[in-house]
Design a protein around this motif. Structure first.
Motif, PDB file in Angstrom:
ATOM      1  N   THR A  18       0.727  -1.318  -0.135  1.00 57.03           N
ATOM      2  CA  THR A  18       0.001  -0.164  -0.217  1.00 57.03           C
ATOM      3  C   THR A  18       0.976   1.252   0.004  1.00 57.03           C
ATOM      4  OG1 THR A  18      -1.717  -0.987   1.256  1.00 57.03           O
ATOM      5  CG2 THR A  18      -1.920   1.394   1.229  1.00 57.03           C
ATOM      6  N   ILE A  19       0.399   2.150  -0.733  1.00 58.09           N
ATOM      7  CA  ILE A  19       1.116   3.465  -1.160  1.00 58.09           C
ATOM      8  C   ILE A  19       0.293   4.675  -0.772  1.00 58.09           C
ATOM      9  CG2 ILE A  19       2.822   4.878  -2.480  1.00 58.09           C
ATOM     10  CD1 ILE A  19       3.141   2.347  -4.285  1.00 58.09           C
ATOM     11  N   VAL A  20       0.519   5.499   0.210  1.00 57.06           N
ATOM     12  CA  VAL A  20      -0.472   6.289   0.668  1.00 57.06           C
ATOM     13  C   VAL A  20       0.054   7.583  -0.316  1.00 57.06           C
ATOM     14  CG1 VAL A  20      -1.327   8.031   2.539  1.00 57.06           C
ATOM     15  CG2 VAL A  20      -0.898   5.626   2.766  1.00 57.06           C
ATOM     16  N   VAL A  21      -1.017   8.210  -0.879  1.00 58.63           N
ATOM     17  CA  VAL A  21      -0.506   9.324  -1.919  1.00 58.63           C
ATOM     18  C   VAL A  21      -0.955  10.702  -0.847  1.00 58.63           C
ATOM     19  CG1 VAL A  21      -1.402  10.744  -3.908  1.00 58.63           C
ATOM     20  CG2 VAL A  21      -1.001   8.170  -3.615  1.00 58.63           C
ATOM     21  N   ARG A  22      -2.127  10.746  -0.401  1.00 59.80           N
ATOM     22  CA  ARG A  22      -2.405  11.861   0.756  1.00 59.80           C
ATOM     23  C   ARG A  22      -3.447  11.416   1.519  1.00 59.80           C
ATOM     24  NH1 ARG A  22      -7.721  13.586  -0.592  1.00 59.80           N
ATOM     25  NH2 ARG A  22      -8.129  12.990  -2.580  1.00 59.80           N
ATOM     26  N   GLY A  23      -3.238  12.062   2.858  1.00 63.25           N
ATOM     27  CA  GLY A  23      -4.103  11.578   3.852  1.00 63.25           C
ATOM     28  C   GLY A  23      -3.331  10.737   4.909  1.00 63.25           C
ATOM     29  N   ARG A  24      -3.973   9.893   5.682  1.00 62.70           N
ATOM     30  CA  ARG A  24      -3.442   8.801   6.435  1.00 62.70           C
ATOM     31  C   ARG A  24      -4.502   7.641   6.469  1.00 62.70           C
ATOM     32  NH1 ARG A  24      -3.455  11.317  12.257  1.00 62.70           N
ATOM     33  NH2 ARG A  24      -5.362  12.104  11.596  1.00 62.70           N
ATOM     34  N   LYS A  25      -3.845   6.367   6.557  1.00 60.88           N
ATOM     35  CA  LYS A  25      -4.408   5.233   6.608  1.00 60.88           C
ATOM     36  C   LYS A  25      -3.956   4.428   7.735  1.00 60.88           C
ATOM     37  CE  LYS A  25      -5.770   1.349   3.545  1.00 60.88           C
ATOM     38  NZ  LYS A  25      -5.523   0.569   2.483  1.00 60.88           N
ATOM     39  N   GLN A  26      -4.854   3.612   8.323  1.00 61.45           N
ATOM     40  CA  GLN A  26      -4.702   2.688   9.680  1.00 61.45           C
ATOM     41  C   GLN A  26      -4.518   1.253   9.141  1.00 61.45           C
ATOM     42  OE1 GLN A  26      -5.654   3.866  13.619  1.00 61.45           O
ATOM     43  NE2 GLN A  26      -6.803   2.079  13.623  1.00 61.45           N
ATOM     44  N   SER A  53      -8.485   0.566   7.529  1.00 63.06           N
ATOM     45  CA  SER A  53      -9.253   1.587   8.028  1.00 63.06           C
ATOM     46  C   SER A  53      -8.865   3.073   7.878  1.00 63.06           C
ATOM     47  CB  SER A  53      -9.596   1.413   9.398  1.00 63.06           C
ATOM     48  OG  SER A  53      -8.613   1.419  10.358  1.00 63.06           O
ATOM     49  N   ASN A  54      -9.898   4.022   7.649  1.00 68.23           N
ATOM     50  CA  ASN A  54      -9.360   5.314   7.712  1.00 68.23           C
ATOM     51  C   ASN A  54     -10.434   5.921   8.997  1.00 68.23           C
ATOM     52  OD1 ASN A  54      -9.015   7.957   7.599  1.00 68.23           O
ATOM     53  ND2 ASN A  54     -10.124   8.132   5.509  1.00 68.23           N
ATOM     54  N   PRO A  55      -9.746   5.850  10.099  1.00 67.41           N
ATOM     55  CA  PRO A  55     -10.573   6.560  11.353  1.00 67.41           C
ATOM     56  C   PRO A  55     -10.489   7.915  11.549  1.00 67.41           C
ATOM     57  CG  PRO A  55      -8.378   5.496  12.126  1.00 67.41           C
ATOM     58  CD  PRO A  55      -8.656   5.231  10.491  1.00 67.41           C
ATOM     59  N   PHE A  56      -9.859   8.478  10.668  1.00 69.08           N
ATOM     60  CA  PHE A  56      -9.627  10.011  10.393  1.00 69.08           C
ATOM     61  C   PHE A  56     -10.575  10.800   9.942  1.00 69.08           C
ATOM     62  CE2 PHE A  56      -5.654   7.534  10.209  1.00 69.08           C
ATOM     63  CZ  PHE A  56      -5.268   7.702  11.570  1.00 69.08           C
ATOM     64  N   ASP A  57     -10.730  12.163  10.158  1.00 66.96           N
ATOM     65  CA  ASP A  57     -11.768  13.078   9.641  1.00 66.96           C
ATOM     66  C   ASP A  57     -11.644  13.382   8.131  1.00 66.96           C
ATOM     67  OD1 ASP A  57     -13.092  12.997  12.091  1.00 66.96           O
ATOM     68  OD2 ASP A  57     -11.862  14.634  12.944  1.00 66.96           O
ATOM     69  N   THR A  58     -10.447  13.245   7.403  1.00 71.62           N
ATOM     70  CA  THR A  58     -10.217  13.608   5.867  1.00 71.62           C
ATOM     71  C   THR A  58     -10.044  12.075   5.279  1.00 71.62           C
ATOM     72  OG1 THR A  58      -7.901  13.674   6.525  1.00 71.62           O
ATOM     73  CG2 THR A  58      -9.266  15.601   6.821  1.00 71.62           C
ATOM     74  N   GLU A  59     -10.545  12.397   3.998  1.00 74.87           N
ATOM     75  CA  GLU A  59     -10.266  11.005   3.009  1.00 74.87           C
ATOM     76  C   GLU A  59      -8.993  10.882   3.018  1.00 74.87           C
ATOM     77  OE1 GLU A  59     -12.290  12.074  -0.649  1.00 74.87           O
ATOM     78  OE2 GLU A  59     -10.656  13.231  -1.089  1.00 74.87           O
ATOM     79  N   VAL A  60      -8.626   9.519   2.649  1.00 69.25           N
ATOM     80  CA  VAL A  60      -7.017   9.224   2.033  1.00 69.25           C
ATOM     81  C   VAL A  60      -7.149   8.765   0.883  1.00 69.25           C
ATOM     82  CG1 VAL A  60      -7.711   6.922   3.082  1.00 69.25           C
ATOM     83  CG2 VAL A  60      -5.221   7.474   2.883  1.00 69.25           C
ATOM     84  N   GLU A  61      -6.200   8.924   0.040  1.00 72.33           N
ATOM     85  CA  GLU A  61      -6.044   8.461  -1.322  1.00 72.33           C
ATOM     86  C   GLU A  61      -4.664   7.330  -1.197  1.00 72.33           C
ATOM     87  OE1 GLU A  61      -4.985   9.952  -5.756  1.00 72.33           O
ATOM     88  OE2 GLU A  61      -5.419  11.256  -4.506  1.00 72.33           O
ATOM     89  N   TYR A  62      -4.833   6.176  -1.688  1.00 73.30           N
ATOM     90  CA  TYR A  62      -3.837   5.226  -1.746  1.00 73.30           C
ATOM     91  C   TYR A  62      -3.733   4.341  -2.754  1.00 73.30           C
ATOM     92  CZ  TYR A  62      -7.386   1.999  -0.006  1.00 73.30           C
ATOM     93  OH  TYR A  62      -8.597   1.294   0.158  1.00 73.30           O
ATOM     94  N   TRP A  63      -2.576   3.631  -3.165  1.00 73.29           N
ATOM     95  CA  TRP A  63      -2.669   2.779  -4.312  1.00 73.29           C
ATOM     96  C   TRP A  63      -2.285   1.353  -3.507  1.00 73.29           C
ATOM     97  CZ3 TRP A  63      -0.943   3.653  -9.737  1.00 73.29           C
ATOM     98  CH2 TRP A  63      -1.302   4.984 -10.061  1.00 73.29           C
ATOM     99  N   SER A  64      -3.037   0.233  -3.794  1.00 73.69           N
ATOM    100  CA  SER A  64      -2.735  -1.215  -3.303  1.00 73.69           C
ATOM    101  C   SER A  64      -2.101  -1.962  -4.632  1.00 73.69           C
ATOM    102  CB  SER A  64      -3.553  -1.753  -2.759  1.00 73.69           C
ATOM    103  OG  SER A  64      -4.024  -1.058  -1.358  1.00 73.69           O
ATOM    104  N   ILE A  65      -0.873  -2.599  -4.358  1.00 77.88           N
ATOM    105  CA  ILE A  65      -0.793  -3.601  -5.315  1.00 77.88           C
ATOM    106  C   ILE A  65      -0.669  -4.926  -4.805  1.00 77.88           C
ATOM    107  CG2 ILE A  65       1.169  -4.204  -6.637  1.00 77.88           C
ATOM    108  CD1 ILE A  65       2.167  -1.062  -6.608  1.00 77.88           C
ATOM    109  N   CYS A  66      -1.481  -5.921  -5.381  1.00 75.55           N
ATOM    110  CA  CYS A  66      -1.594  -7.292  -4.829  1.00 75.55           C
ATOM    111  C   CYS A  66      -0.797  -8.291  -5.513  1.00 75.55           C
ATOM    112  CB  CYS A  66      -3.001  -7.755  -4.720  1.00 75.55           C
ATOM    113  SG  CYS A  66      -4.117  -6.468  -3.539  1.00 75.55           S
TER     114      CYS A  66
END
Length: 83
Positions: A18-26, A53-66
């Motif tokens: 997982t690569i986070v582009v903006r925001g935060r991801k848990q 999950s994204n338990p935060f108040d702003t959206e998160v943008e991320y890429w996932s490679i499986c």
């Protein structure tokens, strides 16, 4: 992912980067809680018990490679308890 989003726990049969582009991801990985911010990445190996999950108040943008590719047949999602 929208604010306050989450998926059920799963035990995938594939590796996932997982690569986070903006925001935060848990992530909950085998009982450990990991938080990533923009520009950070994480490799979760096949067989780990994981919850995204994204338990935060702003959206998160991320890429996932499986590897191999994501499949509903190999993600092994757990049933969520009734609320």
């Amino acid at each position: 992912a929208p604010p306050h989003w989450s998926e059920p726990h799963q035990n995938p049969e594939f590796d996932e980067i997982t690569i986070v582009v903006r925001g935060r991801k848990q992530f909950e990985v085998d009982g450990d809680v990991i938080e990533l911010g923009a520009g950070e990445s994480l490799l979760i190996k096949a067989g780990a018990r994981v919850r995204y999950s994204n338990p935060f108040d702003t959206e998160v943008e991320y890429w996932s490679i499986c590897v191999p590719a994501f499949s509903m047949d190999t993600v092994n999602r757990e049933d969520e308890p009734a609320s």
